[in-house]
Design a protein around this motif. Structure first.
Motif, PDB file in Angstrom:
ATOM      1  N   UNK A   1     -34.413  19.029  23.141  1.00 53.94           N
ATOM      2  CA  UNK A   1     -34.910  19.924  24.186  1.00 53.94           C
ATOM      3  C   UNK A   1     -35.060  19.175  25.510  1.00 53.94           C
ATOM      4  N   UNK A   2     -35.470  17.918  25.442  1.00 52.23           N
ATOM      5  CA  UNK A   2     -35.602  17.119  26.659  1.00 52.23           C
ATOM      6  C   UNK A   2     -34.245  16.966  27.343  1.00 52.23           C
ATOM      7  N   UNK A   3     -33.221  16.661  26.569  1.00 51.45           N
ATOM      8  CA  UNK A   3     -31.876  16.515  27.140  1.00 51.45           C
ATOM      9  C   UNK A   3     -31.426  17.807  27.808  1.00 51.45           C
ATOM     10  N   UNK A   4     -31.666  18.940  27.152  1.00 52.76           N
ATOM     11  CA  UNK A   4     -31.277  20.227  27.734  1.00 52.76           C
ATOM     12  C   UNK A   4     -32.084  20.533  28.993  1.00 52.76           C
TER      13      UNK A   4
ATOM     14  N   UNK B   1     -35.371   9.684  36.904  1.00 58.73           N
ATOM     15  CA  UNK B   1     -36.667   9.056  36.632  1.00 58.73           C
ATOM     16  C   UNK B   1     -36.930   8.972  35.127  1.00 58.73           C
ATOM     17  N   UNK B   2     -36.657  10.041  34.421  1.00 62.40           N
ATOM     18  CA  UNK B   2     -36.871  10.056  32.973  1.00 62.40           C
ATOM     19  C   UNK B   2     -35.880   9.112  32.289  1.00 62.40           C
ATOM     20  N   UNK B   3     -34.639   9.088  32.766  1.00 61.65           N
ATOM     21  CA  UNK B   3     -33.630   8.190  32.194  1.00 61.65           C
ATOM     22  C   UNK B   3     -34.067   6.733  32.337  1.00 61.65           C
ATOM     23  N   UNK B   4     -34.553   6.362  33.527  1.00 58.28           N
ATOM     24  CA  UNK B   4     -35.024   4.990  33.750  1.00 58.28           C
ATOM     25  C   UNK B   4     -36.216   4.670  32.844  1.00 58.28           C
ATOM     26  N   UNK B   5     -37.091   5.632  32.693  1.00 56.31           N
ATOM     27  CA  UNK B   5     -38.257   5.439  31.830  1.00 56.31           C
ATOM     28  C   UNK B   5     -37.833   5.239  30.376  1.00 56.31           C
ATOM     29  N   UNK B   6     -36.850   6.012  29.938  1.00 57.04           N
ATOM     30  CA  UNK B   6     -36.337   5.868  28.575  1.00 57.04           C
ATOM     31  C   UNK B   6     -35.616   4.529  28.392  1.00 57.04           C
TER      32      UNK B   6
END
Length: 117
Positions: free
Chosen positions: A43-46, A58-63
């Motif tokens: 769901x996060x990816x979608x 921002x979320x990609x860098x955090x991951x």
């Protein structure tokens, strides 16, 4: 859209808590939070695909930070496990050197594990 933003914020909070747990070696908390994040992965990816680019980055860098910390933690645990196995191996000797550079091997029976108080 607002529900997606709330969901992403919830995922970011989980990621932040996971990072903190890894930094503090709180493996019990990691074992709870990691599956919680994993169940939200699809769901996060979608949500990120349909959201704004800045938020997705921002979320990609955090991951990526979380992944880096996870790898470092696993490496540290592997190193610690190996060190403990060496310390507990009865066939392992400890090489010591005197002031003249002569080597001396201490066997398990004559050495002790260092203890910190």
């Amino acid at each position: 859209m607002a529900s997606d933003q709330l969901f992403i914020a919830e995922c970011e909070a989980i990621i932040a808590r996971l990072k903190a747990a890894l930094r503090h070696a709180d493996l019990a908390l990691v074992s709870v939070l990691a599956p919680a994040l994993e169940t939200r992965r699809q769901r996060l990816a979608a949500s990120l695909k349909s959201g704004d680019r800045h938020l997705a980055d921002r979320v990609r860098r955090s991951l990526e930070d979380l992944q880096r910390l996870s790898r470092a933690s696993l490496s540290g645990l592997s190193t610690a496990r190996l060190r403990l196995e060496i310390l507990l191996d009865r066939n392992t000797s400890l090489n010591t050197y005197d002031a003249e550079g002569r080597v001396s091997a201490l066997g398990r029976e004559t050495s002790s594990v260092e203890r910190r108080g």
